[in-house]
Scaffold this motif. Structure first.
Motif, PDB file in Angstrom:
ATOM      1  N   ILE A 454       0.813  -1.175   0.034  1.00 22.64           N
ATOM      2  CA  ILE A 454       0.001  -0.126   0.171  1.00 22.64           C
ATOM      3  C   ILE A 454       0.840   1.333  -0.124  1.00 22.64           C
ATOM      4  N   ALA A 455       2.034   1.348   0.708  1.00 20.42           N
ATOM      5  CA  ALA A 455       2.879   2.337   1.009  1.00 20.42           C
ATOM      6  C   ALA A 455       3.426   2.771  -0.369  1.00 20.42           C
ATOM      7  N   ALA A 456       3.938   1.741  -1.022  1.00 18.06           N
ATOM      8  CA  ALA A 456       4.707   1.680  -2.185  1.00 18.06           C
ATOM      9  C   ALA A 456       3.774   2.134  -3.423  1.00 18.06           C
ATOM     10  N   LEU A 457       2.596   1.801  -3.501  1.00 20.17           N
ATOM     11  CA  LEU A 457       1.579   2.087  -4.467  1.00 20.17           C
ATOM     12  C   LEU A 457       1.336   3.606  -4.298  1.00 20.17           C
ATOM     13  N   ILE A 458       0.905   4.034  -3.048  1.00 20.48           N
ATOM     14  CA  ILE A 458       0.366   5.379  -2.897  1.00 20.48           C
ATOM     15  C   ILE A 458       1.779   6.314  -3.270  1.00 20.48           C
ATOM     16  N   ALA A 459       3.115   6.139  -2.853  1.00 19.94           N
ATOM     17  CA  ALA A 459       4.018   6.698  -3.096  1.00 19.94           C
ATOM     18  C   ALA A 459       4.551   6.858  -4.640  1.00 19.94           C
ATOM     19  N   PHE A 460       4.351   5.451  -5.050  1.00 18.75           N
ATOM     20  CA  PHE A 460       4.562   5.541  -6.620  1.00 18.75           C
ATOM     21  C   PHE A 460       3.463   6.403  -7.441  1.00 18.75           C
ATOM     22  N   LEU A 461       2.300   6.523  -6.962  1.00 12.68           N
ATOM     23  CA  LEU A 461       1.355   7.313  -7.510  1.00 12.68           C
ATOM     24  C   LEU A 461       1.411   8.749  -7.351  1.00 12.68           C
ATOM     25  N   LEU A 462       1.794   9.129  -6.086  1.00 18.09           N
ATOM     26  CA  LEU A 462       2.260  10.682  -5.723  1.00 18.09           C
ATOM     27  C   LEU A 462       3.350  11.145  -6.657  1.00 18.09           C
ATOM     28  N   GLY A 463       4.331   9.902  -6.872  1.00 20.81           N
ATOM     29  CA  GLY A 463       5.523  10.352  -7.839  1.00 20.81           C
ATOM     30  C   GLY A 463       5.069  10.617  -9.382  1.00 20.81           C
ATOM     31  N   TRP A 464       4.170  10.091  -9.724  1.00 19.90           N
ATOM     32  CA  TRP A 464       3.451  10.117 -10.831  1.00 19.90           C
ATOM     33  C   TRP A 464       2.865  11.551 -11.097  1.00 19.90           C
ATOM     34  N   MET A 465       2.042  11.984  -9.917  1.00 18.82           N
ATOM     35  CA  MET A 465       1.418  13.238  -9.915  1.00 18.82           C
ATOM     36  C   MET A 465       2.507  14.294 -10.074  1.00 18.82           C
ATOM     37  N   GLY A 466       3.721  14.163  -9.576  1.00 16.68           N
ATOM     38  CA  GLY A 466       4.789  15.098  -9.401  1.00 16.68           C
ATOM     39  C   GLY A 466       5.441  15.011 -10.813  1.00 16.68           C
ATOM     40  N   ALA A 467       5.376  13.780 -11.404  1.00 15.84           N
ATOM     41  CA  ALA A 467       5.929  13.840 -12.683  1.00 15.84           C
ATOM     42  C   ALA A 467       5.231  14.529 -13.908  1.00 15.84           C
ATOM     43  N   ILE A 468       3.710  14.664 -13.521  1.00 18.19           N
ATOM     44  CA  ILE A 468       2.916  15.138 -14.495  1.00 18.19           C
ATOM     45  C   ILE A 468       3.009  16.489 -14.319  1.00 18.19           C
ATOM     46  N   LEU A 469       3.105  17.061 -13.035  1.00 19.53           N
ATOM     47  CA  LEU A 469       3.280  18.547 -12.953  1.00 19.53           C
ATOM     48  C   LEU A 469       4.600  19.033 -13.534  1.00 19.53           C
ATOM     49  N   GLY A 470       5.557  18.379 -13.617  1.00 21.74           N
ATOM     50  CA  GLY A 470       7.009  18.817 -13.969  1.00 21.74           C
ATOM     51  C   GLY A 470       7.345  18.513 -15.586  1.00 21.74           C
ATOM     52  N   MET A 471       6.396  17.464 -16.172  1.00 17.79           N
ATOM     53  CA  MET A 471       6.803  17.147 -17.500  1.00 17.79           C
ATOM     54  C   MET A 471       6.444  18.255 -18.657  1.00 17.79           C
ATOM     55  N   TYR A 472       7.365  18.087 -19.537  1.00 15.74           N
ATOM     56  CA  TYR A 472       7.407  18.717 -20.819  1.00 15.74           C
ATOM     57  C   TYR A 472       7.293  18.147 -22.095  1.00 15.74           C
ATOM     58  N   GLN A 473       5.999  17.960 -22.665  1.00 14.67           N
ATOM     59  CA  GLN A 473       5.937  17.022 -23.536  1.00 14.67           C
ATOM     60  C   GLN A 473       5.067  17.762 -24.746  1.00 14.67           C
ATOM     61  N   VAL A 474       5.236  17.442 -26.107  1.00 17.96           N
ATOM     62  CA  VAL A 474       4.524  18.109 -27.103  1.00 17.96           C
ATOM     63  C   VAL A 474       3.138  18.263 -26.982  1.00 17.96           C
ATOM     64  N   TRP A 475       2.437  17.247 -26.097  1.00 17.01           N
ATOM     65  CA  TRP A 475       1.210  16.939 -26.033  1.00 17.01           C
ATOM     66  C   TRP A 475       0.700  17.496 -24.730  1.00 17.01           C
ATOM     67  N   TYR A 476       1.605  17.922 -23.664  1.00 20.51           N
ATOM     68  CA  TYR A 476       1.438  18.335 -22.390  1.00 20.51           C
ATOM     69  C   TYR A 476       2.367  18.836 -21.684  1.00 20.51           C
ATOM     70  N   VAL A 477       2.157  20.083 -21.053  1.00 16.38           N
ATOM     71  CA  VAL A 477       3.202  20.972 -20.371  1.00 16.38           C
ATOM     72  C   VAL A 477       2.788  21.150 -18.783  1.00 16.38           C
ATOM     73  N   GLY A 478       3.313  20.475 -18.202  1.00 10.27           N
ATOM     74  CA  GLY A 478       2.883  20.571 -16.702  1.00 10.27           C
ATOM     75  C   GLY A 478       3.022  22.131 -15.940  1.00 10.27           C
ATOM     76  N   LYS A 479       2.150  22.207 -14.862  1.00 11.38           N
ATOM     77  CA  LYS A 479       2.460  23.469 -14.311  1.00 11.38           C
ATOM     78  C   LYS A 479       3.853  23.972 -13.777  1.00 11.38           C
ATOM     79  N   LEU A 480       4.395  23.147 -13.514  1.00 13.42           N
ATOM     80  CA  LEU A 480       5.744  23.410 -12.962  1.00 13.42           C
ATOM     81  C   LEU A 480       6.764  23.586 -14.104  1.00 13.42           C
ATOM     82  N   ALA A 481       6.566  22.741 -15.141  1.00 17.03           N
ATOM     83  CA  ALA A 481       7.438  22.708 -16.279  1.00 17.03           C
ATOM     84  C   ALA A 481       7.635  24.115 -16.864  1.00 17.03           C
ATOM     85  N   ILE A 482       6.405  24.787 -17.007  1.00 16.78           N
ATOM     86  CA  ILE A 482       6.407  25.924 -17.921  1.00 16.78           C
ATOM     87  C   ILE A 482       6.962  27.208 -17.098  1.00 16.78           C
ATOM     88  N   LEU A 483       7.149  27.095 -15.655  1.00 18.40           N
ATOM     89  CA  LEU A 483       7.683  28.108 -15.064  1.00 18.40           C
ATOM     90  C   LEU A 483       9.284  28.080 -15.205  1.00 18.40           C
TER      91      LEU A 483
END
Length: 517
Positions: A454-483
């Protein structure tokens, strides 16, 4: 490295008798496939046993390799580790990463080279760390993942790894096909070239560990030779004075993005790193395993990335290269041999077949991952899954052969996020929670003795949330990446790892307190 030898049945009657009386899943010392072939017609069982009795075909799937089944210790074991990774990665599909520095991120020669060297260093360290578990446990990497993420959550990582391996193999087939087509002057289509590369990968991956290690032991030699010939042929047109374009903040953002991209390439092997060491003895030193794996990865990736940067730097000043690049990245490599005429084309063919050394371990690990996914997947022999994997990435390569650059950029970055997040969980579980109690490697398939996850799954999903906020891709730019900078930068792996590193320890502490495992 060789799998323990088996005595094949002498005739059809012996085979039929053996499959009717022996349940290999309950035979701990068997090197055959460990899974019961339930509800399979006896004739299929017979043919499966006959195929698995072929010389040098690895019958074992994901069953743990017991200490008494391992190979004897020797210094050659460590040399083989470095040769395996060096041979697998000194291939032109990795050269494509270097092209992105000057062509996509508009970085100068020196900036690109520094990002490549240090990015590949960090990525190689991650994979080298994950490689230490194979000889220690006798388990494949995605089986070892159960000890860190739990039986069920680890299947998420396993599925993502299958996608990653299939994607890499498809990219390798495309570049190999482009090269063969360019060498033939277009008389051979890219489709035919892709099929040829896929067939070579299929043959070696189906037979498994013994043929795989033999192939990788020697495959690097012609590759090193023809790549150094390419350096000599194309080197005079490299533009070492090429400067980065943009203001200081834009250049800094592009440096970070390209460094991250260079990190993802060697790091992508982390979820398969232990697969190739399960036949090594338990006495294999962890630090030597780490160093030799690191050396093979870093030297190969750094060399090929730098060569890609050199080719990219010369496109603006060499019209024939620019014209060739307009056709494909494979045609650009052939153009680099242009001054050597017929001999240059011969070298380009050798380079094209070098991608097979990269696709073979990916095919092998993806096939094992299909068995890890569940009992029905485990009931299918590894060699059959290898055939399925080859068909899948062959179809993907044929479908995406005209969009290689976009596929490579988006796929490589996206798949790189989850692996580093996964490694953060492994590292903290290892150093914080398992430092004293260690691991019971015999519990590899016992859900009641493995972590709940359970701990690993939650931490893994939280990590993915952070990755989405920071990703810079052609089809999506995260809120943190654009800064970052004027146009943004790829922060996905860094933000994702930060979220996971902070969240996992307290969550794991609560899980241990509640469930005790």
């Amino acid at each position: 490295m060789h799998e323990p030898k088996q005595l094949p049945p002498t005739d059809l009657a012996d085979i039929e008798k053996s499959v009717q009386t022996v349940d290999v899943s309950e035979t701990p010392n068997s090197s055959a496939s460990p899974v019961p072939l339930i509800h399979v017609p006896s004739r299929l069982k017979i043919w499966n046993a006959r195929i698995e009795s072929l010389a040098n075909l690895e019958a074992r799937g994901i069953t743990r390799v017991l200490p008494e089944e391992r190979q004897d210790a020797s210094m050659w074991n460590y040399v083989q580790m470095a040769l395996l990774w060096f041979s697998a990665n000194i291939s032109v599909n990795n050269l494509a990463v270097g092209l992105f520095g000057p062509l996509v991120y508009q970085l100068g020669f020196v900036d690109s080279a520094m990002c490549a060297v240090f990015g590949t260093l960090v990525g190689s360290v991650s994979t080298a760390y994950m490689s230490i578990w194979g000889a220690q446990s006798g388990n494949r990497t995605m089986v070892v993942a159960r000890y860190f993420m739990g039986y069920w959550p680890s299947k998420i990582a396993c599925f993502l790894n299958i996608v990653l391996m299939v994607g890499y193999c498809a990219i390798g087939c495309i570049i190999g096909g482009q090269l063969l087509s360019a060498v033939s002057g277009g008389s051979m289509s890219i489709v035919v070239g892709i099929i040829i590369v896929a067939l070579v990968c299929w043959v070696v991956a189906v037979f498994g560990m013994s043929l795989f290690h033999t192939y990788e032991r020697w495959a690097w030699m012609p590759q090193v030779l023809v790549l150094f010939i390419l350096i000599g042929s194309a080197g005079p047109n490299f533009n070492a004075s090429l400067q980065s374009i943009g203001n200081s903040s834009t250049i800094s953002a592009n440096r970070l993005s390209f460094l991250s991209l260079c990190l993802y390439a060697p790091n992508s092997w982390a979820a398969a790193a232990s697969d190739f060491y399960v036949y090594y003895p338990e006495t294999t030193a962890r630090w030597k395993t780490f160093l030799m794996t690191f050396a093979g990865l870093w030297l190969s990736f750094a060399l090929v990335d730098l060569l890609g940067i050199g080719l990219a730097s010369g496109i603006a000043t060499t019209p024939t290269w620019a014209e060739a690049y307009g056709i494909s990245s494979g045609a650009l490599i052939v153009a680099g041999y242009g001054g050597l005429r017929g001999f240059g084309k011969f070298c380009a063919v050798i380079v094209a077949f070098g991608v097979c050394a990269n696709g073979i371990p990916g095919t092998y690990s993806a096939a094992l991952g299909c068995q890890v996914m569940g009992r029905y997947g485990k009931a299918v022999p590894r060699y059959i899954w290898a055939c399925v994997v080859v068909v899948v990435y062959l179809v993907c390569a044929l479908a995406g052969r005209n969009n290689l650059f976009d596929i490579f950029l988006n796929f490589l970055a996206l798949m790189g996020y989850w692996i580093e997040i996964f490694i953060c969980i492994v590292l903290e579980e290892h150093l914080i929670f398992r430092r004293e109690i260690g691991f019971d490697w015999t519990a590899w398939e016992d859900k009641k003795r493995l972590p709940v996850g359970i701990a690993a799954l939650i931490a893994f999903l939280l990590g993915w949330m952070g990755a989405i906020l920071g990703m810079y891709q052609v089809w999506y730019v995260g809120k943190l990446a654009i800064l970052v900078g004027d146009y943004g930068a790829d922060l996905g792996v860094w933000v994702g790892c930060g979220f996971t590193l902070i969240s996992f320890p307290p969550l794991r502490y609560l899980e241990l307190k509640r469930f005790g495992r």
